[in-house]
Design a protein around this motif. Structure first.
Motif, short mmCIF file in Angstrom:
data_model
loop_
_atom_site.label_atom_id
_atom_site.label_comp_id
_atom_site.label_asym_id
_atom_site.label_seq_id
_atom_site.Cartn_x
_atom_site.Cartn_y
_atom_site.Cartn_z
N LEU A 93 0.87 -1.17 0.00
CA LEU A 93 0.00 0.00 0.00
C LEU A 93 0.91 1.22 0.00
CD1 LEU A 93 -2.76 1.45 0.38
CD2 LEU A 93 -2.37 1.28 2.83
N VAL A 139 1.15 5.52 -1.03
CA VAL A 139 0.65 6.78 -1.58
C VAL A 139 1.84 7.73 -1.63
CG1 VAL A 139 -0.81 8.80 -1.10
CG2 VAL A 139 -1.72 6.50 -0.75
N ARG A 146 -0.27 12.42 0.67
CA ARG A 146 -0.67 11.68 1.87
C ARG A 146 -1.56 12.51 2.79
NH1 ARG A 146 4.97 8.56 3.40
NH2 ARG A 146 5.12 7.48 1.41
N GLY A 147 -2.23 11.82 3.67
CA GLY A 147 -3.06 12.51 4.67
C GLY A 147 -4.37 13.01 4.11
N LYS A 148 -4.75 12.56 2.94
CA LYS A 148 -5.99 13.02 2.33
C LYS A 148 -7.00 11.89 2.17
CE LYS A 148 -3.14 16.17 -0.35
NZ LYS A 148 -3.09 17.16 0.73
N GLY A 149 -6.71 10.80 2.82
CA GLY A 149 -7.67 9.70 2.75
C GLY A 149 -7.53 8.81 1.53
N ALA A 153 -5.14 6.54 0.76
CA ALA A 153 -4.82 5.16 1.12
C ALA A 153 -6.04 4.46 1.70
CB ALA A 153 -3.67 5.13 2.13
N THR A 154 -6.76 5.19 2.53
CA THR A 154 -7.96 4.61 3.13
C THR A 154 -8.95 4.17 2.03
OG1 THR A 154 -7.67 6.08 5.01
CG2 THR A 154 -9.83 5.04 4.77
N ASN A 177 5.70 1.72 12.25
CA ASN A 177 5.00 2.41 11.16
C ASN A 177 3.67 2.99 11.67
OD1 ASN A 177 3.91 3.32 8.79
ND2 ASN A 177 4.33 1.45 7.63
N GLY A 201 1.85 5.56 10.95
CA GLY A 201 0.83 5.95 9.99
C GLY A 201 -0.02 4.77 9.56
N LEU A 258 -3.98 3.97 10.38
CA LEU A 258 -4.90 3.80 9.25
C LEU A 258 -5.67 2.48 9.37
CD1 LEU A 258 -3.81 4.39 5.56
CD2 LEU A 258 -5.17 2.43 6.18
N ARG A 281 -8.17 2.29 12.33
CA ARG A 281 -9.45 2.93 12.09
C ARG A 281 -10.37 2.10 11.22
NH1 ARG A 281 -9.05 9.12 11.41
NH2 ARG A 281 -9.93 8.54 9.40
N CYS A 321 4.96 -4.54 4.15
CA CYS A 321 5.06 -3.13 3.89
C CYS A 321 5.42 -2.50 5.20
CB CYS A 321 3.76 -2.59 3.38
SG CYS A 321 2.38 -3.57 3.85
C1 LIG Z 1 0.67 4.54 5.02
C2 LIG Z 1 0.24 5.35 3.81
C3 LIG Z 1 -0.17 4.43 2.71
C4 LIG Z 1 -0.93 6.25 4.23
O1 LIG Z 1 -1.39 6.97 3.12
P1 LIG Z 1 -2.40 8.22 3.25
O2 LIG Z 1 -3.07 8.40 1.96
O3 LIG Z 1 -1.70 9.34 3.85
O4 LIG Z 1 -3.44 7.68 4.33
P2 LIG Z 1 -4.84 8.32 4.64
O5 LIG Z 1 -4.85 9.75 4.26
O6 LIG Z 1 -5.89 7.47 4.06
O7 LIG Z 1 -4.87 8.19 6.22
C5 LIG Z 1 -5.94 7.70 6.91
C6 LIG Z 1 -5.67 7.75 8.37
O8 LIG Z 1 -4.52 7.01 8.71
C7 LIG Z 1 -3.82 7.67 9.74
N1 LIG Z 1 -2.52 8.07 9.27
C8 LIG Z 1 -2.03 8.01 8.03
N2 LIG Z 1 -0.76 8.45 8.00
C9 LIG Z 1 -0.44 8.78 9.25
C10 LIG Z 1 0.74 9.28 9.87
N3 LIG Z 1 1.86 9.54 9.20
N4 LIG Z 1 0.72 9.46 11.21
C11 LIG Z 1 -0.39 9.20 11.94
N5 LIG Z 1 -1.52 8.75 11.39
C12 LIG Z 1 -1.55 8.52 10.07
C13 LIG Z 1 -4.64 8.80 10.14
O9 LIG Z 1 -5.50 8.34 11.15
C14 LIG Z 1 -5.40 9.12 8.92
O10 LIG Z 1 -6.61 9.74 9.17
P3 LIG Z 1 -6.70 11.36 9.35
O11 LIG Z 1 -5.83 11.94 8.30
O12 LIG Z 1 -8.14 11.63 9.16
O13 LIG Z 1 -6.23 11.60 10.73
C15 LIG Z 1 1.39 6.26 3.32
O14 LIG Z 1 1.87 6.99 4.41
C16 LIG Z 1 2.54 5.55 2.66
O15 LIG Z 1 2.56 5.33 1.48
N6 LIG Z 1 3.59 5.16 3.46
C17 LIG Z 1 4.74 4.43 2.97
C18 LIG Z 1 4.41 2.99 2.64
C19 LIG Z 1 3.75 2.28 3.77
O16 LIG Z 1 4.16 2.37 4.88
N7 LIG Z 1 2.70 1.54 3.44
C20 LIG Z 1 1.87 0.79 4.36
C21 LIG Z 1 2.53 -0.46 4.71
S1 LIG Z 1 1.49 -1.71 5.33
#
Ligand SMILES: CC(C)(COP(=O)(O)OP(=O)(O)OC[C@H]1O[C@@H](n2cnc3c(N)ncnc32)[C@H](O)[C@@H]1OP(=O)(O)O)[C@@H](O)C(=O)NCCC(=O)NCCS
Lengths: 725, 203
Positions: free
Chosen positions: B91, B93, B98-101, B103-104, B130, B132, B136, B139, B192
């Motif tokens: 997964l 983004v 990031r932070g815009k939903g 990945a969710t 990890n 983040g 995610l 939730r 990941c």
């Molecule tokens: C993890 C990852 C996919 C999240 O992508 P994203 O699009 O930012 O995630 P979302 O916007 O959907 O986040 C949803 C929720 O997750 C949580 N979240 C995501 N990133 C976070 C962070 N860095 N710190 C704390 N909470 C986090 C939050 O609760 C967030 O909700 P909110 O923004 O309303 O508070 C992205 O950070 C990424 O690509 N990371 C590197 C690769 C990785 O680690 N992949 C997952 C491995 S299993």
């Protein structure tokens, strides 16, 4: 691998390779031209799909010549011999004797760092045996100092590998003991101490001579100095001596600590004290070593005290021996960190050596649990397990059945009873041994395994009950003429149940230490802990009562043993101690439930499932083992649905815990572990009742009030922290 | 191998500008590969991607912004010790998005398909550090079922995260691909994690 014989049949142009002898069904052939042809037909990223080579198998493919995947790519030399030929491991290390000594000290330091890195989970091949000198035992023989050090190094590694192999329980040990192809057991290494001693003697004399010269005393013996620079003689002699002595004592430690029935513990302890001393000297001499060498700047992870890069190491040479997978470059921990690691290890070994081999099972469990709080690494844990279980006996000394009898509070005579020979009792013994071994493993694996063995303990209880009934008749009804057989059965059954609940409580508690619960789940976890702890207290009490009753109040009716006795009856301290935990768990459950019910805090929701599923997932293994009977998500909902902050029950819980903890101090004044726990209980209880008061007073008027749960006072009983946001 | 700098300005976008597509064929493969390559240093060979997207194309999704692929999720499902389970393999983004939903949304789509296909649960591993990803998935209802000791070669532990679907009437899993069975705790292939150097692990 491609079946070459198939290929040969299909393409007669493939030359048979005569230099490799053929097997019965196979013939070796040079398939290069065939491969070449096949490659021309394939485009980048294409794949030949075969019955035994599917897409899943293809994932394990490595891209040849990609340095990140092809471990053979990144390397300086093709073989140890080639490395030596190119002068990567000269003997002597320098023709300048001073430099020679300095470089040897660097090697010793780096080996210490390698050894610690190995202990912390990297392969032996990529760490200690990245040392070219260790890999060619004969080569060093002309250099007594280096040779003796290499010998003791190999012998120590070998001894540690043996202990860890003996205590094998999971994958962690497998990686540690992977020594294939390494010269770990070399002839003569067993006599390493003699050699080491001789070398040590020489250097000690050199040091004496040098000191005598410095103080202008007459030199009594004519002795050649260690090296040529008189200004450095004393410092270098001292540095070497502490290195050698550390090795000597450490070898004694690992050899003695594993002697049967703990017979070497006293001696090991003495050597541990010496190790500490020598390690201290090593750390102290670091400044000197640094001051006389020219360390390269910016080396970020110094693996030597001097800061110089050590000579004679190549971690890429062995990388193919190191793991079943493409090995990666590993990072050797710094010399400073290595020294710290050994201090920690020695401290843990010292605790093991100071253990009194408690014959009482409860005491043993407490010791192991306390020991695990130090988060010992594999080597320390393996030594503990080695001490606890030898030849299927506790400490290699007490038969399992006698341990069980003692734990069940049976009289001495019971341990010779024939009932120990029936199958379920034998199996119970095995379960006990397994439990001990599991308790010595890393807590991640330990928790998973504890969850699984709960089922076994449940089943054995049923089997024992059936078998006992067959052996001794009705054991549930106690009568005044109860015979020893019946007595054994009753006692053991109660103890098995108690033990099962103990395992269940440990399983739940470890979840906190492993950070497996999120705040939204605390409520259900504390609730489950609460019911398990009640059961545990109940069974512990029952066991105590059963033995009291029989010895003292023969014939008296024993109904309602489980329930708290009348007002005149004082619960034993051990039960009251558990009662404190019960209160805390109950108080926290109700507090979290009230926050959820009234203030919508810590509600755990998600789009795909409900709290019910998360409950089932977390407690799957407990529910499957019916621990306890008739418990379900609905029992949890029922208990917590009506929790309110105005309800005084939870205040009483925290107050109760606090009160009992205070009262118990006098009962455990000579048990420092228990005293510390009582203090923690008091703190959690006090903070939570204050927080609770604050929330219910201010909560209604101040909506910005935030409540957080922290583990600042206790590893698994949370403290509520109230903040205004 | 993160090519973007930490302080790269965030992109100002509206949720409606993001288009989500299900994996649509070979032309999507390089997009996924580039994305994962860009955010994770672990070199997955093309075969790793193929394994997932060929066998479970319906479980992989891509997110686009102005025609640029900015996020992806790659998954599989199959029989595992008697349960039919989904597995989230990758997964990603891009940082500025990031932070815009996003990945969710991506992962939600995959999970929905898994649920409709009869999966009983969904799992994945994430590094304990990890934050983040853990937030995610938390939730979304995942629990931390286990901790895997030194799961990654850098010595970091992993959590095995699990999402259990509510029980429903058993359905026949007809044409579902059920390939391998990782019967061993240490056998899952793709990880990941925040620390990109240790995303694949095949102990
Ligand atoms: C993890 C990852 C996919 C999240 O992508 P994203 O699009 O930012 O995630 P979302 O916007 O959907 O986040 C949803 C929720 O997750 C949580 N979240 C995501 N990133 C976070 C962070 N860095 N710190 C704390 N909470 C986090 C939050 O609760 C967030 O909700 P909110 O923004 O309303 O508070 C992205 O950070 C990424 O690509 N990371 C590197 C690769 C990785 O680690 N992949 C997952 C491995 S299993």
């Amino acid at each position: 691998m491609v079946d070459v014989s198939e290929a040969v049949k299909g393409d007669s142009k493939v030359p048979i390779c005569p230099s490799i002898p053929s097997g019965e069904q196979t013939v070796w052939a040079n398939a290069s031209s065939l491969l070449h042809l096949a490659c021309n037909d394939l485009r980048d990223g294409e794949l030949i799909y075969g019955e035994n080579f599917n897409l899943f198998a293809a994932m394990s493919a490595l891209e040849i010549m990609d340095p990140k995947m092809d471990s053979g790519m990144v390397r300086t030399y093709y073989s140890v011999d080639e490395a030596i030929e190119y002068g990567a491991a000269p003997i002597p290390l320098s023709l300048d004797k001073t430099v020679d000594v300095q470089r040897i000290i660097d090697i010793m330091d780096h080996l210490l760092a390698c050894e610690a890195t190995w202990h912390k989970g990297c392969s032996l091949a990529q760490t200690v045996f990245s040392c070219l000198y260790l890999l060619r035992p004969d080569r060093t023989s002309s250099h007594a100092l280096l040779h003796s050090y290499c010998r003791v190094m190999r012998a120590t590694c070998n001894a540690v590998v043996c202990t860890v192999s003996d205590t094998r329980t999971n994958e962690e040990e497998d990686l540690f003991t992977m020594t294939h192809g390494l010269p770990l057991k070399v002839d003569g290494d067993d006599k390493c101490l003699t050699m080491l001693h001789a070398v040590e003697e020489t250097i000690a004399r050199q040091l004496r001579a040098c000191k005598a010269t410095l103080s202008k005393k007459r030199v009594t013996e004519d002795i050649e100095p260690l090296q040529n620079n008189p200004d450095l003689e004393e410092g270098l002699c001292k540095s070497l001596l502490c290195q050698l002595r550390f090795r000597k004592h450490f070898y004694h430690v690992v050899m003695n600590i594993k002697r049967p029935q703990g017979r070497g513990l006293e001696l090991a302890k003495k050597h541990i004290a010496c190790c500490f001393e020598e390690l201290d000297s090593m750390i102290k001499s670091a400044d000197f070593l640094r001051s006389i060498s020219a360390p390269e700047d910016g080396m970020k992870n110094e693996t030597t005290a001097s800061g110089c890069q050590p000579v004679g190491f190549d971690s890429t040479l062995n990388s193919r021996l190191s793991a079943p997978t493409p090995p990666r470059a590993i990072e050797t921990i710094s010399w400073k960190k290595a020294a710290e690691y050994f201090q920690k290890l020695l401290h843990e070994l010292e605790i093991i050596c100071s253990y009194n081999l408690d014959p009482v099972f409860e005491g043993l469990l407490r010791f192991v649990v306390e020991f695990q709080k130090l988060r010992p690494e594999l080597v320390a844990r393996a030594h503990l397990q080695h001490l606890l279980v030898q030849d299927g006996k506790l400490y290699g000394r007490d038969s399992v059945f006698s341990v069980i009898c003692k734990a069940s509070l049976l009289p001495e005579v019971a341990k010779n009873h024939d009932i120990q020979k029936i199958e379920p009792v034998v199996q119970l013994g095995q379960l006990l041994i397994t439990l001990l071994r599991v308790l010595c493993t890393n807590i991640s694996w330990q928790r998973r395994k504890l969850g699984k063995i709960l089922q076994d303990w449940r089943i054995i209880h049923v089997q024992l009950e059936l078998a006992f009934r067959k052996e001794c008749g009705d054991i549930s009804a106690t009568s005044s003429n109860e015979n020893i057989c019946m007595k054994i059965c009753r006692h053991i059954l109660i103890w098995v149940e108690e033990q099962t609940y103990w395992i269940a409580s440990r399983f739940l508690m470890l979840g906190f230490e492993l950070d497996l619960y999120s705040p939204g789940e605390y409520c259900m976890v504390y609730w489950y802990m609460y019911i398990i702890l009640i059961k545990l207290a109940e069974k512990t009490h029952m066991r105590a009562m059963t033995s009291n009753d029989i010895s003292k109040k023969k014939g008296k009716k024993k109904r309602d043993l489980v329930k708290e006795g009348g007002k005149d009856y004082q619960l034993p301290p051990a039960i009251l101690f558990l009662q404190c935990h019960v209160y805390l768990a109950e108080g926290l459950t109700m507090m979290l439930a009230a926050l959820r019910n009234e203030r919508q805090m810590y509600v755990s929701t998600g789009p795909f499932n409900t709290e019910h599923e998360r409950f089932v997932q977390h407690f799957e293994l407990l529910l499957k083992a019916c621990l306890p009977d008739h418990v379900s998500y609905y029992s949890f909902v029922e208990t917590t649905a009506h929790a309110h902050l105005s309800n005084t029950a939870m205040y009483n819980c925290f107050k109760g815990a606090q009160r009992i903890a205070k009262e118990l101090r006098s009962s455990f004044s000579n048990d420092p572990d228990k005293m510390a726990e009582l203090r923690r209980i008091e703190q959690v209880a006090e903070h939570n009742s204050v927080a609770l008061g604050l929330i219910s007073r201010l909560g209604a008027v101040d909506a910005s009030l935030k409540v957080q749960f922290e583990f600042s006072h206790h590893p698994f009983f949370a403290t509520a922290v109230v903040k205004r946001s | 191998m993160e090519t973007r700098s930490e302080n790269e300005p965030e992109v100002d976008i509206k949720a409606s500008e993001i288009k989500y597509l299900s994996y649509g064929g070979e032309h999507h493969l390089p997009l996924i590969m580039n994305l994962v390559d860009e955010e994770l240093s672990e070199p997955y060979s093309i075969f790793t991607y193929r394994y997932f997207v060929y066998l479970w194309p319906q479980l992989s999704f891509l997110a686009f912004h102005n025609g640029k692929c900015i996020g992806t999720v790659v998954c599989k499902m199959g029989e595992h010790r008697g349960t039919f389970r989904g597995y989230i393999a990758m997964l990603v983004v891009l940082k500025p998005y990031r932070g815009k939903g996003i990945a969710t949304e991506l992962v939600t789509r995959s999970i929905k398909v898994m649920m409709e296909s009869g999966c009983e649960e969904v799992t994945l591993e994430a590094e304990v550090t990890n934050k983040g990803a853990l937030a995610l998935y938390g939730r979304l209802g995942f629990i931390r079922a286990k901790r895997l000791f030194r799961y990654y070669l850098n010595g970091v532990d992993a959590f095995r995260l699990k999402l259990l679907f509510p029980r429903r009437e058993p359905e026949p899993f007809d044409s579902m691909a059920s390939v391998d069975d990782e019967s061993h705790e240490y056998n899952e292939h793709i990880h990941c994690g925040e620390n990109p150097s240790c995303c694949q692990h095949s102990m």
